[in-house]
Each structure stands twice: as C-alpha cells, then as structure tokens.
Motif scaffolding. Structure first.
Motif, PDB file in Angstrom:
ATOM      1  N   SER A  70     -11.868 -39.783 -52.944  1.00  0.00           N
ATOM      2  CA  SER A  70     -10.584 -40.459 -52.776  1.00  0.00           C
ATOM      3  C   SER A  70      -9.439 -39.450 -52.789  1.00  0.00           C
ATOM      4  CB  SER A  70     -10.397 -41.483 -53.898  1.00  0.00           C
ATOM      5  OG  SER A  70      -9.138 -42.082 -53.812  1.00  0.00           O
ATOM      6  N   ALA A  71      -9.516 -38.455 -53.676  1.00  0.00           N
ATOM      7  CA  ALA A  71      -8.472 -37.431 -53.734  1.00  0.00           C
ATOM      8  C   ALA A  71      -8.456 -36.605 -52.451  1.00  0.00           C
ATOM      9  CB  ALA A  71      -8.701 -36.523 -54.945  1.00  0.00           C
ATOM     10  N   ARG A  72      -9.623 -36.271 -51.896  1.00  0.00           N
ATOM     11  CA  ARG A  72      -9.686 -35.524 -50.636  1.00  0.00           C
ATOM     12  C   ARG A  72      -9.037 -36.323 -49.509  1.00  0.00           C
ATOM     13  NH1 ARG A  72     -14.799 -33.528 -52.555  1.00  0.00           N
ATOM     14  NH2 ARG A  72     -15.854 -35.397 -51.809  1.00  0.00           N
ATOM     15  N   GLU A  73      -9.354 -37.607 -49.435  1.00  0.00           N
ATOM     16  CA  GLU A  73      -8.778 -38.452 -48.393  1.00  0.00           C
ATOM     17  C   GLU A  73      -7.264 -38.558 -48.553  1.00  0.00           C
ATOM     18  OE1 GLU A  73     -10.914 -42.094 -48.747  1.00  0.00           O
ATOM     19  OE2 GLU A  73     -12.754 -41.272 -47.873  1.00  0.00           O
ATOM     20  N   CYS A  74      -6.806 -38.662 -49.786  1.00  0.00           N
ATOM     21  CA  CYS A  74      -5.367 -38.750 -50.044  1.00  0.00           C
ATOM     22  C   CYS A  74      -4.662 -37.471 -49.588  1.00  0.00           C
ATOM     23  CB  CYS A  74      -5.130 -39.005 -51.526  1.00  0.00           C
ATOM     24  SG  CYS A  74      -3.396 -39.119 -51.976  1.00  0.00           S
ATOM     25  N   ARG A  75      -5.247 -36.321 -49.894  1.00  0.00           N
ATOM     26  CA  ARG A  75      -4.650 -35.048 -49.474  1.00  0.00           C
ATOM     27  C   ARG A  75      -4.636 -34.930 -47.951  1.00  0.00           C
ATOM     28  NH1 ARG A  75      -7.453 -33.246 -54.130  1.00  0.00           N
ATOM     29  NH2 ARG A  75      -9.260 -32.656 -52.882  1.00  0.00           N
ATOM     30  N   ALA A  76      -5.673 -35.404 -47.288  1.00  0.00           N
ATOM     31  CA  ALA A  76      -5.722 -35.351 -45.818  1.00  0.00           C
ATOM     32  C   ALA A  76      -4.631 -36.243 -45.215  1.00  0.00           C
ATOM     33  CB  ALA A  76      -7.100 -35.772 -45.320  1.00  0.00           C
ATOM     34  N   ARG A  77      -4.461 -37.448 -45.785  1.00  0.00           N
ATOM     35  CA  ARG A  77      -3.402 -38.337 -45.291  1.00  0.00           C
ATOM     36  C   ARG A  77      -2.026 -37.716 -45.513  1.00  0.00           C
ATOM     37  NH1 ARG A  77      -6.568 -42.308 -47.873  1.00  0.00           N
ATOM     38  NH2 ARG A  77      -5.113 -42.315 -49.633  1.00  0.00           N
ATOM     39  N   LYS A  78      -1.849 -37.101 -46.664  1.00  0.00           N
ATOM     40  CA  LYS A  78      -0.570 -36.462 -46.974  1.00  0.00           C
ATOM     41  C   LYS A  78      -0.288 -35.326 -45.994  1.00  0.00           C
ATOM     42  CE  LYS A  78       1.826 -34.251 -50.838  1.00  0.00           C
ATOM     43  NZ  LYS A  78       1.688 -33.811 -52.238  1.00  0.00           N
ATOM     44  N   LYS A  79      -1.305 -34.535 -45.670  1.00  0.00           N
ATOM     45  CA  LYS A  79      -1.148 -33.426 -44.740  1.00  0.00           C
ATOM     46  C   LYS A  79      -0.759 -33.940 -43.355  1.00  0.00           C
ATOM     47  CE  LYS A  79      -3.648 -29.398 -42.994  1.00  0.00           C
ATOM     48  NZ  LYS A  79      -4.916 -28.680 -43.007  1.00  0.00           N
ATOM     49  N   LEU A  80      -1.423 -34.996 -42.888  1.00  0.00           N
ATOM     50  CA  LEU A  80      -1.084 -35.584 -41.587  1.00  0.00           C
ATOM     51  C   LEU A  80       0.338 -36.129 -41.578  1.00  0.00           C
ATOM     52  CD1 LEU A  80      -4.362 -37.454 -40.630  1.00  0.00           C
ATOM     53  CD2 LEU A  80      -3.371 -35.469 -39.499  1.00  0.00           C
ATOM     54  N   ARG A  81       0.734 -36.774 -42.654  1.00  0.00           N
ATOM     55  CA  ARG A  81       2.081 -37.336 -42.743  1.00  0.00           C
ATOM     56  C   ARG A  81       3.119 -36.213 -42.665  1.00  0.00           C
ATOM     57  NH1 ARG A  81       1.286 -40.475 -46.857  1.00  0.00           N
ATOM     58  NH2 ARG A  81       1.813 -38.948 -48.429  1.00  0.00           N
ATOM     59  N   TYR A  82       2.887 -35.111 -43.374  1.00  0.00           N
ATOM     60  CA  TYR A  82       3.829 -33.999 -43.337  1.00  0.00           C
ATOM     61  C   TYR A  82       3.868 -33.341 -41.967  1.00  0.00           C
ATOM     62  CZ  TYR A  82       5.350 -33.984 -48.155  1.00  0.00           C
ATOM     63  OH  TYR A  82       5.951 -34.319 -49.334  1.00  0.00           O
ATOM     64  N   GLN A  83       2.735 -33.223 -41.294  1.00  0.00           N
ATOM     65  CA  GLN A  83       2.725 -32.658 -39.938  1.00  0.00           C
ATOM     66  C   GLN A  83       3.551 -33.522 -38.995  1.00  0.00           C
ATOM     67  OE1 GLN A  83      -1.414 -32.400 -38.970  1.00  0.00           O
ATOM     68  NE2 GLN A  83      -1.676 -30.365 -39.883  1.00  0.00           N
ATOM     69  N   TYR A  84       3.366 -34.840 -39.099  1.00  0.00           N
ATOM     70  CA  TYR A  84       4.122 -35.766 -38.255  1.00  0.00           C
ATOM     71  C   TYR A  84       5.619 -35.622 -38.520  1.00  0.00           C
ATOM     72  CZ  TYR A  84       6.348 -40.146 -36.972  1.00  0.00           C
ATOM     73  OH  TYR A  84       7.209 -41.075 -36.480  1.00  0.00           O
ATOM     74  N   LEU A  85       6.003 -35.557 -39.790  1.00  0.00           N
ATOM     75  CA  LEU A  85       7.420 -35.450 -40.128  1.00  0.00           C
ATOM     76  C   LEU A  85       8.007 -34.116 -39.656  1.00  0.00           C
ATOM     77  CD1 LEU A  85       7.438 -37.059 -43.678  1.00  0.00           C
ATOM     78  CD2 LEU A  85       8.342 -38.032 -41.565  1.00  0.00           C
ATOM     79  N   GLU A  86       7.225 -33.034 -39.765  1.00  0.00           N
ATOM     80  CA  GLU A  86       7.713 -31.734 -39.288  1.00  0.00           C
ATOM     81  C   GLU A  86       7.927 -31.746 -37.782  1.00  0.00           C
ATOM     82  OE1 GLU A  86       4.835 -28.947 -40.713  1.00  0.00           O
ATOM     83  OE2 GLU A  86       5.711 -28.888 -42.724  1.00  0.00           O
ATOM     84  N   GLU A  87       7.016 -32.366 -37.030  1.00  0.00           N
ATOM     85  CA  GLU A  87       7.180 -32.476 -35.581  1.00  0.00           C
ATOM     86  C   GLU A  87       8.407 -33.311 -35.240  1.00  0.00           C
ATOM     87  OE1 GLU A  87       3.543 -34.061 -34.054  1.00  0.00           O
ATOM     88  OE2 GLU A  87       2.385 -32.298 -34.622  1.00  0.00           O
ATOM     89  N   LEU A  88       8.614 -34.378 -35.998  1.00  0.00           N
ATOM     90  CA  LEU A  88       9.765 -35.245 -35.772  1.00  0.00           C
ATOM     91  C   LEU A  88      11.061 -34.484 -36.026  1.00  0.00           C
ATOM     92  CD1 LEU A  88      10.364 -38.236 -35.089  1.00  0.00           C
ATOM     93  CD2 LEU A  88      10.468 -38.659 -37.538  1.00  0.00           C
ATOM     94  N   VAL A  89      11.107 -33.717 -37.099  1.00  0.00           N
ATOM     95  CA  VAL A  89      12.300 -32.940 -37.420  1.00  0.00           C
ATOM     96  C   VAL A  89      12.566 -31.906 -36.330  1.00  0.00           C
ATOM     97  CG1 VAL A  89      13.190 -31.186 -39.010  1.00  0.00           C
ATOM     98  CG2 VAL A  89      12.249 -33.296 -39.910  1.00  0.00           C
ATOM     99  N   SER A  90      11.528 -31.203 -35.874  1.00  0.00           N
ATOM    100  CA  SER A  90      11.745 -30.168 -34.854  1.00  0.00           C
ATOM    101  C   SER A  90      12.216 -30.786 -33.537  1.00  0.00           C
ATOM    102  CB  SER A  90      10.484 -29.338 -34.643  1.00  0.00           C
ATOM    103  OG  SER A  90       9.460 -30.122 -34.096  1.00  0.00           O
ATOM    104  N   SER A  91      11.685 -31.951 -33.171  1.00  0.00           N
ATOM    105  CA  SER A  91      12.145 -32.581 -31.927  1.00  0.00           C
ATOM    106  C   SER A  91      13.598 -33.038 -32.058  1.00  0.00           C
ATOM    107  CB  SER A  91      11.248 -33.755 -31.548  1.00  0.00           C
ATOM    108  OG  SER A  91      11.418 -34.818 -32.445  1.00  0.00           O
ATOM    109  N   ARG A  92      13.967 -33.542 -33.220  1.00  0.00           N
ATOM    110  CA  ARG A  92      15.362 -33.946 -33.431  1.00  0.00           C
ATOM    111  C   ARG A  92      16.293 -32.732 -33.427  1.00  0.00           C
ATOM    112  NH1 ARG A  92      15.038 -39.341 -35.683  1.00  0.00           N
ATOM    113  NH2 ARG A  92      13.522 -40.243 -34.292  1.00  0.00           N
ATOM    114  N   GLU A  93      15.832 -31.614 -33.994  1.00  0.00           N
ATOM    115  CA  GLU A  93      16.654 -30.404 -33.979  1.00  0.00           C
ATOM    116  C   GLU A  93      16.863 -29.908 -32.546  1.00  0.00           C
ATOM    117  OE1 GLU A  93      14.542 -27.795 -36.592  1.00  0.00           O
ATOM    118  OE2 GLU A  93      15.654 -28.485 -38.362  1.00  0.00           O
TER     119      GLU A  93
END
Length: 146
Positions: free
Chosen positions: A36-59
């Motif tokens: 469960s902890a591994r899956e949570c970390r994977a979801r967190k990593k994907l969420r941060y990647q998505y947010l970083e891409e969103l920020v760079s496109s907005r910039e």
C-alpha cells in the motif's frame, strides 16, 4: 451484580464494540502495508509529475502573453507618435484586400462603385482600432471555422 444488558432479545456484555480482530498472519499484514505504501508513493510521484508539467505549460503561456503584450505596447507607442507599424499595415492591407474582393462582388450586385464606399486605410486609425483588428485577425486565423 451482572453488567450485561438485554437488547432486542439478545444479551450484550459490556466491553469493546465492533468486529473482533481476526487472527491473521503478522507477516501478511506487514506485506500488505508495504505494498500500500509503494502504491501511495507511485500515485504521489505521478501527481507531482502532472503538476510540474502543468506549471511549465502555464509558464510558457505566460511568457508568450508577455511577449505579445510588449509587442502591443511598442505598437501603441509608435501609433502615439503618429506612425503605423508595418505589421499592422500588412495585416490591414491583407484584410482590406479580402474585404475589397468581398465588397466588389457586393457592390457589383448593388450597382455601386468602390469610390463611393469608405476605405478604412484612408481614415485615421486609432490605436485601439488597430489592435482590435490585429487581435480579430489572429483569432480568425486560429479558428478557421469563423
């Protein structure tokens, strides 16, 4: 004195409520927790990647808009000095050629000549009108359906 109560025909004894813990293997429980902890970390990593891409496109969009704003400021300063920037002239002549073709077919139907119709290039062009024409032309070129 007995602490048990009768509720709905059943005798209830005081103590802990809810389900009693099942006898499960401690190793299996730890493995499920790790998974469960591994899956949570994977979801967190994907969420941060998505947010970083969103920020760079907005910039990137912000940079493009700043460049466009700077271009409009330069155009306005030039028009305040009585000069019409070559970009606006090119856009207006291209737009006017399209309008002239449209007007000539329309005027031919009504029997009028183009000398009687007003030509916006002969009129004084306000900065706001010029910018609106440029923005309208950009909008039309990005949306071919209009």
């Amino acid at each position: 004195m007995d602490d048990s109560k009768v509720v709905g025909g059943k005798v209830k004894k005081p103590g802990k409520r809810g389900r009693k813990p099942a006898k499960i293997d401690l190793k299996a429980k730890l493995e499920r927790s790790r998974q469960s902890a591994r899956e949570c970390r994977a979801r967190k990593k994907l969420r941060y990647q998505y947010l970083e891409e969103l920020v760079s496109s907005r910039e990137r969009a912000i940079c493009a808009l700043r460049e466009e704003l700077e271009m409009y400021k330069q155009w306005c300063m030039a028009m305040d000095q009585g000069k019409i920037p070559s970009e606006i002239k090119a856009l207006l002549t291209g737009e006017e050629q399209g309008k002239a073709q449209h007007n000539s077919t329309r005027l031919a139907k009504t029997g009028k000549t183009e000398a009687n119709s007003s030509n916006p290039l002969n009129e004084e062009l306000s900065p706001c009108r010029a910018i609106n024409l440029v923005r309208h032309n950009r909008f039309r070129s990005s949306n071919p359906a209009t």
